[in-house]
Design a protein around this motif. Structure first.
Motif: not given
Ligand SMILES: Cc1cc2nc3c(=O)[nH]c(=O)nc-3n(C[C@H](O)[C@H](O)[C@H](O)COP(=O)(O)OP(=O)(O)OC[C@H]3O[C@@H](n4cnc5c(N)ncnc54)[C@H](O)[C@@H]3O)c2cc1C
Length: 451
Positions: A166-178
């Motif tokens: 869930e956090v990986a999805e969130g960080l991607l949505a914020r434009g971070l590389s994950v």
């Protein structure tokens, strides 16, 4: 005569109990005091990954009821107050005011322990570097937010369980590389069987996640106290922000001070009425063990669904009413972007470990009539008892419209149905919602034929 209920922990279980006890008894007969060491009460931890991801736009939307609102309803909530010891002989707790530093003794006639769970956080070298977080509270979410606002671009998530994906999805949505680092060979490897997790790994990689499976974290590197890399057994990964999601263990520290019985699974032992081993002391939520309705084992399944129900039941019982908590199936659901992931009951390995002669079937199905726009594929795994065909567990991974089908299977499981009976159920059908044979019916039919 007025009794005094003291609650330790002011979130899901504790405040559900408080609200239910308040509804069931007048303030003249029951005084309710809740001590919460954090700054918030009744907040939805489940929403934290979606807050970090920007899907939920403000932290206060996750707060169901503030301390002031509780107080207005006759519940005396004291935040930033930590209970550090219980004296069952004197029927008191020792409470530390975290802002004033003062310690006080508070009396109780009834005590509810609702201290939740704590995240597993190994003492890896460098773990105290700034930018290495868990995500368990609104304060944690605020720290992650501040880090992103300060320019973090490279996120590393440790663990590919529920919170990790869930956090990986969130960080991607914020434009971070994950990058996601997972010790097991599959994402969701502790809750799904291996033949169900392939689509999750594919979906994560297709979305741009650098998913590193079979890789263990060894520590963190810091530059000026700020995390700058994650060291693993397979190389070093640059990082500005790290979120560790390795699961939880029951927080039983305070219960131990009272000599309350702790079970083999590490949680407080309670009966169906949430009573602990001490008189007039109850416990509820992530800190307790529950009876698994299929295996019969005492298990710790840290889910908000259980915490709320247990809290409500405890509140009723403490106020003198009749209620019980009937056990768990471990029904859970999550998503990675459009991919829905759900499970209930026992997986294939768990069923074998519990002593069942279990077999499993896999069924590929469509969420809608094949000709209807938007039909999504899904995979359903059923685990059943050989011979009798009794359902023991189910897992679903698939596109939109697949995940909540787990609830039909959880209902069947709760009622000890066989796969033959499930295959005959009268489920709804219209092309936008399902094929004529709903995926649940198809899967049950296949399992019935294989028994
Ligand atoms: C990021 C995340 C996502 C989640 N997603 C889901 C989901 O999608 N679905 C689901 O069903 N569940 C989910 N959960 C789990 C769910 O949030 C928990 O099961 C639920 O919050 C448990 O409630 P609780 O009251 O038992 O414990 P908690 O919510 O942990 O509350 C315990 C409280 O006790 C306080 N406390 C502890 N010790 C003391 C002390 N000595 N003195 C005073 N206060 C103390 C703590 O500060 C805490 O506020 C998620 C959890 C997290 C962290």
């Amino acid at each position: 005569m007025q009794r005094r209920l003291v609650i330790v922990g002011g979130d899901a279980a504790g405040m559900s109990a408080a609200a239910q006890a308040r509804r069931s008894s007048k303030p003249e007969t029951l005084e309710i005091v809740a001590f919460e060491r954090g700054t918030h009460t009744s907040y939805a931890a489940c929403g934290l990954p979606y807050l970090v991801g920007g899907f939920v736009t403000a932290a206060d939307k996750l707060v169901a009821r503030s301390p002031e609102e509780h107080r207005a309803r006759g519940i005396d909530v004291r935040t930033r107050h930590e209970v550090i010891a219980i004296d069952p002989g004197a029927s008191t707790v020792t409470v530390r005011d975290l802002d004033g530093g003062v310690e006080r003794s508070e009396r109780w006639d009834a005590l509810l322990i609702a201290t939740g769970a704590e995240g597993v956080m190994p003492r890896w070298p460098g773990v105290d570097a700034a930018g290495v977080f868990q995500l368990r509270t609104l304060d944690h979410a605020a720290m992650v937010e501040a880090r992103i606002a300060a320019g973090a671009r490279r996120g590393v998530v440790v663990g590919a369980g529920y919170i990790g994906i869930e956090v990986a999805e969130g960080l991607l949505a914020r434009g971070l590389s994950v990058t996601v680092v997972e010790r097991l060979d599959a994402p969701m490897g502790t809750v799904l069987d291996a033949d169900m997790s392939g689509a999750i790994a594919e979906s994560m990689r297709a979305a741009g996640v650098d998913l590193r499976l079979g890789v263990s974290v060894e520590g963190f590197e810091a530059d000026g106290g700020e995390v700058c890399a994650v060291r693993t057994g397979a190389g070093t990964i640059p990082a500005d922000l790290v979120i560790v999601g390795l699961g939880v263990r029951p927080n039983v520290a305070v219960a131990r001070t009272a000599g309350i019985r702790i079970g083999d699974a590490g949680g407080i032992v309670v009966d169906e009425r949430l009573r602990t081993s001490l008189p007039n002391v109850w416990a509820a939520g992530d800190c307790v063990e529950s009876r698994h309705r299929i295996s019969g084992a005492s298990v710790v399944v840290a889910l908000g669904t259980h915490a709320n129900k247990q809290g409500r039941a405890a509140g009723t019982v403490i106020a003198g009413g009749e209620a019980s908590f009937p056990g768990v199936l471990g029904t859970a659901i999550t998503r990675f972007r459009d991919l829905e992931i759900a499970r209930t009951g026992l997986g294939e390995r768990e069923a074998a470990a519990a002593g069942f002669a279990a077999y499993a079937t896999l069924t590929e199905a469509s969420s809608r009539a094949h000709y209807f726009p938007g039909a999504q594929s899904m995979r359903i795994k059923l685990v059943a008892e050989r011979g009798s065909g009794r359902l023991l567990g189910a897992q679903i991974v698939g596109g939109a419209g697949s995940g909540k089908r787990i609830d039909v299977l959880a209902t069947a499981l709760w009622n000890r149905m066989t796969v033959q009976e499930i295959g005959e159920m009268d489920l709804s059908y219209a092309p936008p919602f399902s094929p004529v044979w709903d995926p649940v019916l198809l899967a049950a039919g296949r399992a019935a034929a294989s028994r």
